[in-house]
Design an enzyme around this catalytic site. Structure first.
Site, mmCIF file in Angstrom:
data_model
loop_
_atom_site.group_PDB
_atom_site.id
_atom_site.type_symbol
_atom_site.label_atom_id
_atom_site.label_comp_id
_atom_site.label_asym_id
_atom_site.label_seq_id
_atom_site.Cartn_x
_atom_site.Cartn_y
_atom_site.Cartn_z
ATOM 1 N N THR A 117 5.690 6.400 8.703
ATOM 2 C CA THR A 117 6.560 7.450 8.159
ATOM 3 C C THR A 117 5.787 8.755 8.033
ATOM 4 O OG1 THR A 117 7.749 5.768 6.909
ATOM 5 C CG2 THR A 117 8.088 8.036 6.235
ATOM 6 N N GLU A 152 10.206 3.776 -3.814
ATOM 7 C CA GLU A 152 10.023 4.495 -2.548
ATOM 8 C C GLU A 152 8.790 5.391 -2.610
ATOM 9 O OE1 GLU A 152 11.482 2.995 -0.401
ATOM 10 O OE2 GLU A 152 13.112 4.216 0.390
#
Lengths: 309, 309
Positions: free
Chosen positions: A181, A128
């Site tokens: 994001t 991630e």
């Protein structure tokens, strides 16, 4: 064991009031990955089907997660990874998390399970970090553990698998627009009012109590977000219409999946989840943005082994 | 029924991360109240033992709570209320809440239970409004319902009784200094960082998951407060020493009870709670402020009927 094929679920992070802490795994949306031992030492990504993603191990979230795990094991052999991407990157339902969690899970299995699922979270988080710059756990935790998960703390890392009522279903609409994001994090305020904070942790408390007591009404009342949704929803065309339509169709609650652009609804029972899908479809057909819709039971177990040899 | 004598428990509000939402009831600390029907219409406070508190119905929290309930009932008779105060006003363990909740509960019983315990919360809140200017529920809810309670929302009012593990005990130290609720609210910041908010609702989630799974370790890890405790603890002389001593003695967690000045610790088992009491005593003996210490099991049922006729 020489090889394994696994299902790596899509996940919803930032479940309404549970911004940055609550996530949930899906059952019928996810990637498939195959990992097998080879004689050539090291981790190699040999094939990615369905998306244009770097094959270089250090540039690939699955590669990075696998390397993180391998760094703590004695294993001098090689591992080949194939990924069949069904979750679209950038959709907001944990595409990178599925790959990172799957790599950690599959490699762990091939090495004879030196770690349990909870312990795999921190390896998957490294994937991630490559994907978004932040080693967050709110998608990899539900991908690995299944059901609803809570990231109580990062320092030290403390991830809790919560009880998840059997009749919970998710409906997800993915408007085909790009929301980065980084951008969706940038527009958030760094400060909130104490009053909104209190409402938020009251709702988190209610939601978790509702999950344990399987009180769908309480779950529904608690699926509120007065902090992030009002801001991030501005990045999603037609958000208010989607939400209104789903609530009218009987959804327990509606929110932004991850950092968007996908929007999720939770419902009691599959029939209701499909009605909510119809409501999403009608509401969004007039917006003029192409979209995909998924209906899925909540996945109780996380990553599943499809085949092993 | 002509009369009733009841035990009205002391309560801890603002349980660490659960500022303004989480409270808990005590078992061996509380007031006693007697309510009886009379022929003279109206509510009269006839006697208060143990404290100097106004007897005028409209100036008394018990009177106000009883009037609020009576306003929604058909009852033309009279009620006399006697209160034996054992909880010191201003101690921070729900003195006014015990009286307000007790009045609503006792009157409801004499009227044949037109309301359930949940419904009595909003009448008791009117007593709190008289006491502190704010109709808060975080003490009256646990006093009425017992165990841990969550005030998820005020608008609409939504109070949830949470599961409460059997082995939970509280140790409370009451330094005999005055901290006015209004003052201790004034020093709070009206804004918090999103980062601290996320930690707080992560901990609320962990605490509630711990209460349902009876995981004392998780309860302990979740009893953190990064928002209110750092500020309000400055009003309590020796707070850090108290906390350090209790944690060293094995308490699950330590926090400020209500708006202070009482400090609570939660422990697993009565023996540990008594060790924590010793630790509080040693740590506070050098501070030079007189104090009282209570050890109590968590009360699972709330207000109890001692006698009825």
């Amino acid at each position: 064991m020489e090889g394994v094929r696994i299902f790596c679920p899509a996940t919803i992070a930032n479940i309404s009031c549970g911004f940055d802490v609550l996530g949930v795994a899906l059952d019928s949306v996810g990637d498939e990955m195959t990992l097998r031992k080879t004689d050539t030492p090291g981790i190699r990504i040999t094939k990615i089907i369905g998306q244009e993603i770097p094959l270089e191990t250090e540039q690939n979230v699955a590669g990075v997660a696998a390397l993180a795990l391998l760094g703590e094991c004695d294993f001098s052999g090689g591992i080949e990874i194939e990924i069949e991407k069904k979750i679209k990157p950038g959709s907001g339902i944990g595409s990178s998390a599925a790959s990172a969690a799957g790599a950690a899970f599959g490699l762990n299995l091939l090495l004879g399970n030196p770690f349990n699922r909870h312990q795999l979270v921190r390896f998957a988080m490294q994937g991630e970090k490559l994907a978004s710059g932040v080693a967050h756990a709110d998608n990899v935790a539900p991908a690995l553990l299944g059901g609803f998960t809570l990231v109580r703390s990062y320092d030290p890392l403390d991830v809790i698998k919560l009880n998840t009522p059997e009749q919970l279903y998710a409906t997800i609409i993915h408007p085909q627009i790009e929301v980065k994001t980084a951008d969706s994090r940038k527009i958030l305020k760094t400060g909130i009012s104490l009053k909104d904070g209190i409402r938020q942790w009251g709702n988190v408390g209610g939601l978790i109590a509702g999950l344990y007591t399987e009180d769908y009404d309480l779950i529904s009342r608690s699926l509120e977000d007065h902090i992030v949704e009002p801001i991030r929803s501005m990045l999603i065309p037609g958000y208010d219409d989607l939400k209104g339509a789903a609530v009218k169709a009987g959804a327990l609650g509606v929110g932004i999946s991850g950092s968007g652009p996908s929007v999720f609804a939770l419902s009691k029972g599959s029939a209701k989840a499909r009605e909510v899908a119809d409501a999403f479809r009608s509401a969004y057909s007039v917006v003029g943005v192409p979209f995909e819709i998924h209906v899925s039971k909540i996945n109780q177990e996380g990553i599943k082994v499809l085949e092993q040899w």
